[in-house]
Design a protein around this motif. Sequence first.
Motif, PDB file in Angstrom:
ATOM      1  N   UNK A  78       0.829  -1.200   0.000  1.00  0.00           N
ATOM      2  CA  UNK A  78       0.000   0.000   0.000  1.00  0.00           C
ATOM      3  C   UNK A  78       0.870   1.259   0.000  1.00  0.00           C
ATOM      4  N   UNK A  79       0.386   2.267  -0.724  1.00  0.00           N
ATOM      5  CA  UNK A  79       0.977   3.598  -0.707  1.00  0.00           C
ATOM      6  C   UNK A  79      -0.068   4.553  -0.140  1.00  0.00           C
ATOM      7  N   UNK A  80       0.384   5.504   0.658  1.00  0.00           N
ATOM      8  CA  UNK A  80      -0.515   6.428   1.338  1.00  0.00           C
ATOM      9  C   UNK A  80      -0.275   7.867   0.891  1.00  0.00           C
ATOM     10  N   UNK A  81      -1.311   8.671   1.060  1.00  0.00           N
ATOM     11  CA  UNK A  81      -1.177  10.114   0.901  1.00  0.00           C
ATOM     12  C   UNK A  81      -1.841  10.751   2.111  1.00  0.00           C
ATOM     13  N   UNK A  82      -1.021  11.253   3.015  1.00  0.00           N
ATOM     14  CA  UNK A  82      -1.529  11.977   4.180  1.00  0.00           C
ATOM     15  C   UNK A  82      -1.728  13.423   3.783  1.00  0.00           C
ATOM     16  N   UNK A  83      -2.943  13.910   3.958  1.00  0.00           N
ATOM     17  CA  UNK A  83      -3.283  15.271   3.550  1.00  0.00           C
ATOM     18  C   UNK A  83      -3.707  16.059   4.780  1.00  0.00           C
ATOM     19  N   UNK A  84      -2.969  17.088   5.095  1.00  0.00           N
ATOM     20  CA  UNK A  84      -3.254  17.945   6.242  1.00  0.00           C
ATOM     21  C   UNK A  84      -3.576  19.363   5.789  1.00  0.00           C
ATOM     22  N   UNK A  85      -4.157  20.129   6.682  1.00  0.00           N
ATOM     23  CA  UNK A  85      -4.475  21.546   6.398  1.00  0.00           C
ATOM     24  C   UNK A  85      -5.201  21.677   5.067  1.00  0.00           C
ATOM     25  N   UNK A  86      -6.217  20.880   4.890  1.00  0.00           N
ATOM     26  CA  UNK A  86      -6.917  20.843   3.607  1.00  0.00           C
ATOM     27  C   UNK A  86      -7.632  22.147   3.311  1.00  0.00           C
TER      28      UNK A  86
END
Length: 125
Positions: A78-86
């Motif tokens: 699995x590869x992830x994309x953590x997205x903050x301060x959207x």
Amino acid sequence: QVQLVESGGGLVQVGGSLRLSCAASGRAIRSYAVCWFRQAPGKERESVAAIRWSGGSTYYADSVKVRFTISRDNAKNTVYLQMNSLKPEDTAVYYCAARTREVYDNNWPGPYDYWGEGTQVTVSS
């Protein structure tokens, strides 16, 4: 060949966070460089972030630097994309894509050979 399935999208308020997942099947994802793309309604598809198959180096579009983090867990395929301060402008369908050719600073935005179906991310203000 590898099959990719994205998950983790949803509705979030401005300033919130989401973590997208790109799960691979058919082949081990450790053999592939992976890139996240997004496409908003009426706009062209945009490359967001990429990670080398060999691990380590990552690449980001200027619009998401500092806020987004791409990572991979080869044991979980699995590869992830953590997205903050959207932000509202992050609203789009997010896709993961893979290729066997390694990514570098001058070629990470594309092209890619294998694509998932996408997951919707909506950021409300």
